[in-house]
Enzyme design. Structure first.
Site, PDB file in Angstrom:
ATOM      1  N   TRP A 194      -2.869  -3.679  -2.771  1.00  0.00           N
ATOM      2  CA  TRP A 194      -2.861  -3.276  -4.180  1.00  0.00           C
ATOM      3  C   TRP A 194      -1.432  -3.235  -4.730  1.00  0.00           C
ATOM      4  O   TRP A 194      -0.536  -2.655  -4.115  1.00  0.00           O
ATOM      5  CB  TRP A 194      -3.504  -1.893  -4.299  1.00  0.00           C
ATOM      6  CG  TRP A 194      -3.637  -1.383  -5.693  1.00  0.00           C
ATOM      7  CD1 TRP A 194      -4.584  -1.738  -6.605  1.00  0.00           C
ATOM      8  CD2 TRP A 194      -2.819  -0.397  -6.332  1.00  0.00           C
ATOM      9  NE1 TRP A 194      -4.401  -1.042  -7.778  1.00  0.00           N
ATOM     10  CE2 TRP A 194      -3.328  -0.211  -7.632  1.00  0.00           C
ATOM     11  CE3 TRP A 194      -1.699   0.340  -5.923  1.00  0.00           C
ATOM     12  CZ2 TRP A 194      -2.754   0.691  -8.530  1.00  0.00           C
ATOM     13  CZ3 TRP A 194      -1.129   1.237  -6.817  1.00  0.00           C
ATOM     14  CH2 TRP A 194      -1.653   1.406  -8.103  1.00  0.00           C
ATOM     15  N   SER A 208      -4.450  -3.554   3.843  1.00  0.00           N
ATOM     16  CA  SER A 208      -4.782  -2.496   2.897  1.00  0.00           C
ATOM     17  C   SER A 208      -5.967  -2.927   2.025  1.00  0.00           C
ATOM     18  O   SER A 208      -7.047  -3.210   2.551  1.00  0.00           O
ATOM     19  CB  SER A 208      -3.543  -2.139   2.070  1.00  0.00           C
ATOM     20  OG  SER A 208      -3.698  -0.894   1.419  1.00  0.00           O
ATOM     21  N   LEU A 209      -5.818  -3.015   0.711  1.00  0.00           N
ATOM     22  CA  LEU A 209      -6.899  -3.512  -0.148  1.00  0.00           C
ATOM     23  C   LEU A 209      -7.390  -4.877   0.319  1.00  0.00           C
ATOM     24  O   LEU A 209      -8.595  -5.177   0.266  1.00  0.00           O
ATOM     25  CB  LEU A 209      -6.417  -3.592  -1.600  1.00  0.00           C
ATOM     26  CG  LEU A 209      -7.329  -4.290  -2.610  1.00  0.00           C
ATOM     27  CD1 LEU A 209      -8.681  -3.591  -2.709  1.00  0.00           C
ATOM     28  CD2 LEU A 209      -6.656  -4.365  -3.973  1.00  0.00           C
ATOM     29  N   PHE A 213       3.424   4.813  -5.366  1.00  0.00           N
ATOM     30  CA  PHE A 213       2.511   4.324  -4.331  1.00  0.00           C
ATOM     31  C   PHE A 213       3.275   3.611  -3.221  1.00  0.00           C
ATOM     32  O   PHE A 213       2.975   3.771  -2.039  1.00  0.00           O
ATOM     33  CB  PHE A 213       1.479   3.383  -4.955  1.00  0.00           C
ATOM     34  CG  PHE A 213       0.462   2.876  -3.969  1.00  0.00           C
ATOM     35  CD1 PHE A 213      -0.549   3.700  -3.506  1.00  0.00           C
ATOM     36  CD2 PHE A 213       0.522   1.576  -3.500  1.00  0.00           C
ATOM     37  CE1 PHE A 213      -1.491   3.228  -2.584  1.00  0.00           C
ATOM     38  CE2 PHE A 213      -0.413   1.099  -2.590  1.00  0.00           C
ATOM     39  CZ  PHE A 213      -1.414   1.937  -2.132  1.00  0.00           C
ATOM     40  N   LEU A 214       4.277   2.839  -3.600  1.00  0.00           N
ATOM     41  CA  LEU A 214       5.082   2.150  -2.596  1.00  0.00           C
ATOM     42  C   LEU A 214       5.802   3.145  -1.699  1.00  0.00           C
ATOM     43  O   LEU A 214       5.930   2.936  -0.495  1.00  0.00           O
ATOM     44  CB  LEU A 214       6.092   1.225  -3.276  1.00  0.00           C
ATOM     45  CG  LEU A 214       5.516   0.076  -4.118  1.00  0.00           C
ATOM     46  CD1 LEU A 214       6.643  -0.739  -4.735  1.00  0.00           C
ATOM     47  CD2 LEU A 214       4.606  -0.807  -3.294  1.00  0.00           C
ATOM     48  N   ALA A 215       6.261   4.244  -2.293  1.00  0.00           N
ATOM     49  CA  ALA A 215       6.962   5.257  -1.502  1.00  0.00           C
ATOM     50  C   ALA A 215       6.039   5.870  -0.455  1.00  0.00           C
ATOM     51  O   ALA A 215       6.476   6.200   0.661  1.00  0.00           O
ATOM     52  CB  ALA A 215       7.522   6.337  -2.419  1.00  0.00           C
ATOM     53  N   LEU A 216       4.753   6.029  -0.768  1.00  0.00           N
ATOM     54  CA  LEU A 216       3.806   6.568   0.201  1.00  0.00           C
ATOM     55  C   LEU A 216       3.664   5.659   1.419  1.00  0.00           C
ATOM     56  O   LEU A 216       3.396   6.128   2.526  1.00  0.00           O
ATOM     57  CB  LEU A 216       2.433   6.738  -0.451  1.00  0.00           C
ATOM     58  CG  LEU A 216       2.181   8.001  -1.276  1.00  0.00           C
ATOM     59  CD1 LEU A 216       0.779   7.951  -1.856  1.00  0.00           C
ATOM     60  CD2 LEU A 216       2.372   9.244  -0.432  1.00  0.00           C
ATOM     61  N   ASP A 241       1.453   5.708   9.728  1.00  0.00           N
ATOM     62  CA  ASP A 241       0.805   5.429   8.448  1.00  0.00           C
ATOM     63  C   ASP A 241       0.153   6.702   7.908  1.00  0.00           C
ATOM     64  O   ASP A 241      -0.653   7.336   8.603  1.00  0.00           O
ATOM     65  CB  ASP A 241      -0.250   4.337   8.647  1.00  0.00           C
ATOM     66  CG  ASP A 241      -0.758   3.739   7.344  1.00  0.00           C
ATOM     67  OD1 ASP A 241      -0.563   4.351   6.273  1.00  0.00           O
ATOM     68  OD2 ASP A 241      -1.356   2.647   7.408  1.00  0.00           O
ATOM     69  N   HIS A 260       2.622   2.064   6.748  1.00  0.00           N
ATOM     70  CA  HIS A 260       1.513   1.336   6.127  1.00  0.00           C
ATOM     71  C   HIS A 260       1.826  -0.144   5.911  1.00  0.00           C
ATOM     72  O   HIS A 260       0.940  -0.903   5.535  1.00  0.00           O
ATOM     73  CB  HIS A 260       1.148   1.993   4.791  1.00  0.00           C
ATOM     74  CG  HIS A 260      -0.120   1.484   4.192  1.00  0.00           C
ATOM     75  ND1 HIS A 260      -1.349   1.625   4.804  1.00  0.00           N
ATOM     76  CD2 HIS A 260      -0.352   0.810   3.031  1.00  0.00           C
ATOM     77  CE1 HIS A 260      -2.281   1.072   4.048  1.00  0.00           C
ATOM     78  NE2 HIS A 260      -1.721   0.568   2.969  1.00  0.00           N
TER      79      HIS A 260
END
Length: 249
Positions: free
Chosen positions: A15, A76-77, A138-141, A201, A229
């Site tokens: 995503w 991921s997605l 989101f990228l930081a997560l 992750d 991740h």
């Protein structure tokens, strides 16, 4: 002596990203495999299309571009897309490799090792306010708690923010992540399925490995030490070896 046939790998990104995220893996697999690295609908060079669609339409779109059987490598997605494609188009997908992906992205009472639904709800709410900042969060997560996370985040930003996806495609992609539950289809797939997870992750926790094996007893699942991740960026060499092992099975 005939030349060895190189496996065709359909690499489906996650995503908010685009096909450029596979470049480190492509370098590792140069000469050993034929990589197909499309942008998902509404992402990367396809952002101008303005839509991701639902899971079925996105899968149909990607399957239509295939010229022969592939190993579907979904990150991921992209893992949901790979599983959906394997079930809908069994003649086109000979095996699936999940990379930091599972058949259900959000938590349920019987699926605890996943993302909390509230996290995705927050992202969906924030998209309409500032989708660039929401993407960055989101990228930081994806690199949270990972050694060298500052470098990893900079790499993700460079690959994502230079080709921003369409806001509507982001919203529709979040809906797919929120609503898809492919566990029964995952368990029933006739093609081989393997998974590579990151030990650090926080979005797809390593503990989900046992849940995957309960659905598919004997399924190969490997956990990469030190990976978050995005092992396709941080551990491209190790991931390449796992994918090639799966492709040869």
């Amino acid at each position: 002596m005939s030349a060895e046939v190189k496996p065709a790998l359909l690499c489906l990104h996650g995503w908010g990203l685009n096909a450029a995220v596979w470049e480190p893996l492509a370098e590792q697999l140069a000469g050993r495999a034929r990589l197909l690295v499309p942008d998902l609908p509404g992402h990367g060079a396809r952002a101008v299309e303005g839509r991701f669609g639902d899971l079925g339409s996105a899968t149909a779109d990607l399957a239509a571009g295939l010229d022969g059987p592939v190993t579907a490598v979904g990150w991921s997605l992209g893992g949901l897309l790979a599983l959906d494609m394997a079930q809908r188009y069994p003649a086109r997908v000979v095996r699936v490799v999940l990379v930091a992906a599972t058949p259900r992205f959000v938590q349920a009472a019987d699926w605890p090792h996943a993302v909390q639904a509230e996290v995705l709800a927050d992202f969906a709410r924030d998209l309409s306010r500032d989708y660039r900042a929401t993407l960055t969060r989101f990228l930081a997560l994806q690199v949270h708690g990972v050694p060298g996370r500052a470098v990893g985040l900079r790499d993700l930003k460079a690959r994502c923010l230079q080709a921003l996806p369409h806001p509507r495609a982001l919203a529709e992609g979040l809906e797919v992540l929120r609503d898809s539950d492919l566990r029964s289809r995952f368990a029933a797939l006739k093609v081989p399925v393997s998974a590579v997870l990151g030990a650090l992750d926080t979005l797809v926790p390593r503990a989900v490995a046992d849940d995957l094996r309960r659905l598919r007893p004997g399924m190969p699942v490997e956990v990469l030490p030190g990976a978050g991740h995005a092992p396709l960026l941080s551990h491209a060499d190790a991931l390449a070896e796992r994918i090639m092992e799966s492709a040869r099975d």
